[in-house]
Design an enzyme around this catalytic site. Sequence first.
Site, PDB file in Angstrom:
ATOM      1  N   THR A 229      33.761  27.963  23.482  1.00 14.68           N
ATOM      2  CA  THR A 229      32.713  28.249  24.824  1.00 14.68           C
ATOM      3  C   THR A 229      31.815  27.010  24.740  1.00 14.68           C
ATOM      4  O   THR A 229      31.885  26.493  25.834  1.00 14.68           O
ATOM      5  CB  THR A 229      31.951  29.550  24.318  1.00 14.68           C
ATOM      6  OG1 THR A 229      33.088  30.603  24.171  1.00 14.68           O
ATOM      7  CG2 THR A 229      31.482  30.103  25.728  1.00 14.68           C
TER       8      THR A 229
ATOM      9  N   LYS B 154      29.285  40.492  14.578  1.00 15.20           N
ATOM     10  CA  LYS B 154      29.246  40.051  15.943  1.00 15.20           C
ATOM     11  C   LYS B 154      29.035  41.152  16.711  1.00 15.20           C
ATOM     12  O   LYS B 154      27.954  41.468  17.533  1.00 15.20           O
ATOM     13  CB  LYS B 154      30.409  39.515  16.482  1.00 15.20           C
ATOM     14  CG  LYS B 154      30.816  37.730  15.894  1.00 15.20           C
ATOM     15  CD  LYS B 154      31.980  37.534  16.642  1.00 15.20           C
ATOM     16  CE  LYS B 154      31.956  35.829  16.048  1.00 15.20           C
ATOM     17  NZ  LYS B 154      33.166  35.177  16.440  1.00 15.20           N
TER      18      LYS B 154
ATOM     19  N   VAL C   7      27.622  34.485  23.529  1.00 14.12           N
ATOM     20  CA  VAL C   7      28.853  33.570  23.478  1.00 14.12           C
ATOM     21  C   VAL C   7      29.243  33.262  22.245  1.00 14.12           C
ATOM     22  O   VAL C   7      28.377  32.940  21.139  1.00 14.12           O
ATOM     23  CB  VAL C   7      28.686  32.329  24.520  1.00 14.12           C
ATOM     24  CG1 VAL C   7      28.299  32.485  25.835  1.00 14.12           C
ATOM     25  CG2 VAL C   7      27.263  31.575  23.900  1.00 14.12           C
ATOM     26  N   ASP C   8      30.431  33.393  21.942  1.00 14.19           N
ATOM     27  CA  ASP C   8      30.954  32.949  20.759  1.00 14.19           C
ATOM     28  C   ASP C   8      31.087  31.197  20.897  1.00 14.19           C
ATOM     29  O   ASP C   8      31.398  30.821  21.827  1.00 14.19           O
ATOM     30  CB  ASP C   8      32.345  33.530  20.434  1.00 14.19           C
ATOM     31  CG  ASP C   8      33.117  33.191  19.300  1.00 14.19           C
ATOM     32  OD1 ASP C   8      32.198  33.462  18.330  1.00 14.19           O
ATOM     33  OD2 ASP C   8      34.118  33.037  19.141  1.00 14.19           O
ATOM     34  N   LYS C   9      30.644  30.685  19.741  1.00 14.47           N
ATOM     35  CA  LYS C   9      30.251  29.213  19.897  1.00 14.47           C
ATOM     36  C   LYS C   9      31.801  28.665  20.058  1.00 14.47           C
ATOM     37  O   LYS C   9      31.830  27.771  20.848  1.00 14.47           O
ATOM     38  CB  LYS C   9      29.643  28.765  18.689  1.00 14.47           C
ATOM     39  CG  LYS C   9      29.439  27.334  18.619  1.00 14.47           C
ATOM     40  CD  LYS C   9      29.529  26.428  16.995  1.00 14.47           C
ATOM     41  CE  LYS C   9      31.055  26.527  16.822  1.00 14.47           C
ATOM     42  NZ  LYS C   9      31.106  25.627  15.586  1.00 14.47           N
TER      43      LYS C   9
END
Lengths: 671, 79
Positions: free
Chosen positions: A340, A520, A335-337
């Site tokens: 999210t 990423k 998950v992208d912080k």
Amino acid sequence: MNRLQKWVNGNWSVPVVSGVLIIISFAVQRLAGGAANLTVSPQWWLDAGAHATHASAVFTLADVFMLAAAVVAGYGIVVKAVRALLSRVIGIDLLVSVAAIGAVIIGNFWEAAAVTFLFAIGHALEAATLNKTRSALAELVAVAPDFAVVLRDGEQLEVPAGQVRMGEIVLVKNGAKVPVDGQVVAGTGAIDEASITGESIPVEKVKSDQVFAGTASRGGFLQVMATGIGADTTLARIIHRVEEAQDAKAKTQAFIDRFSRWYTPAVMVLALAAGLISRDVVLALTLLVIGCPGALVISIPVAIVAGIGRAARNGILIKGGEYLETSAKITAVAVDKTGTLTEGRPQLTDIVVLDPALNRTEVLRWAAAAEAGSEHPLARPILDTARAEGVAPEGIPGTVTPVPGKGIVSDVGGQQVLIGNPPLLDQYGVHDDSDAAQASESLASAGKTPMIVAVDGTAIGVVAVADQIRQDAPEMVARLHDAGVEKVVMLTGDTRLVAEAIGKATGIDEIHASLLPEDKLDVVAQLQREGHVIAMVGDGVNDAPALATANIGVAMGAAGSAVAVETADIALMGDNLLKLPESIGLAKRTVAVMRQNITIALITVVVLLAGVFAGGVTMSVGMLVHEASVLVVIANAMRLTRNDKHSTAMPKSQRTRIKERETAGEAVDAA
Amino acid sequence: MTASTHTPTHTVLRAEGFSCPSCVAKIEKQVGRLKGVESVKVRFASARIEVDHDAERVSVDDLVAAVAKAGYKATPTAF
């Protein structure tokens, strides 16, 4: 079309007439000790030798009715079989036709009638139940708006929803459906967006908010400027995506298709061979009946249609059966912080005063004055707080020079103000004798982003901002673990200290901090090399490469983005974090149903084959078991149309009623 | 959707009562027979019927009637 015609054309007329004829036939045999069973003609069929099931060598009245039953039920089957043969398809209809005709030729009228009757009634039942597996889509189509109230020349005018023009103002009154996608230009209202996002709690809408066609007003009055009409609405895109997804074939389906393509002809050859070797016509015909691959062919499509449909009703769009299968195997979720796990809106959390001559408010004033002309996202929380405390800078902001990766240098009324990290202070030769570095360190270890404020070469204080953790984030991580995900991984551009604080608060398993956007992708690829099937969650803008690399790319809050709806492997229409574990759970349930269905179908085939060779399975028993297995497979898939305990969908009772429902089209999801 | 004499109109119908892949051939045949229908594609899983037709010669209502003749209820949709 009148009712009679409709009924004759419907699914039920054939089995009903055929069934009645069968009953009459039995009645004629039993009545008055068989006295009513007149002889019509002598035997005209071929003798089946030892397997003859016909009691007498005459053609009786009971036989006439039984034969009629077989003809009524079998006529359509034979027609279909011939049609299929003409287009070079050997299908189930052909097998049943050959078996039934064969049974008639050897005088087994009861078997012929039973097989064709069971086949016809099975089909009618299948049609009715299969419709139910498609109920989710039917409901989506049903929420499409019909009419819109538009403002034209200052007049309110009711027009069909498809005839609203772009940019026109549409009025949405309490209880009405929103007819178009658009932007609120005036008024306020509560909108129930369940049809789009699967969320049952109405959303408050104010000026410049987006609204979607097919959602419903639960109060208030909105004026909406149309930005999408008809096929260009989010609802239309969802419906399209769901249909495409249901039509797309899963990998397993391709295998089954190949299997059934050779299975049916193979059984025909087997039946022929068995018949020739054993000189047993009945055995050969029975083999033909059980050679129908009915349950096999249908087992996967019904599961996919039901599963994808259910997901769509809950605001989860899954691209197709293949993605369902992959989603069920997910072992890691990245998950992208921002957006999210956290709100994505930093707030000012701390103001540390280092200069004894100053107080908290004065430090804030300096910081705000310096940030007044800054474009940096971290400037906003400082300015917001200053405004709230009444110390917002006045007049024209001074010149601001950003120092990338370090902070800013600003000129405030001739004084030089620095806001940034210790390296910025070093660069400008500010001597840190008031423990500014230490103060910022302790703030950073608490997961905040500290900024030292220095005026004319002296550090006066430290301000810290932090992104708020979303309320559902810890719950989401816990539920992902429950759904069988081994690793939940956080990707962020923030420093490790900040990332760790958030990771601790949410229960994340693994943290990758200080990432540039291109990093990423590497993290995702690395996890794949470790053998993980990985789902990546993002907004689809900065993480596009990582989303594409991941086995499953998930877009959050996709309702507002046409691109996300069209392209994401899984699009979560709403912004509810708990939809993520729910979608993995749903995928797992759907794949489980697919497997169960294949197993049921294969076991049926094996048992029937064994039963035929061991004796005991006659043609009609074979057909009964076969049709039963098809219905079991459909019923099993229908379990998916109901929600499990984790679902956030709304109860059925509040859904839009479907107009002009036929009994066969009744939706079946339980509340 | 606009219809001109040159470009065929693309109409999507949603049907009820699809039970087996054999329905597909049945409907494709019934609808394909109509004069003015250029192509017809039946999608089994989602119960959709996509038709390209000359709206001047064969109307959407004619298509619905043809599907009804094959024994299925269909409704035209806007998208």
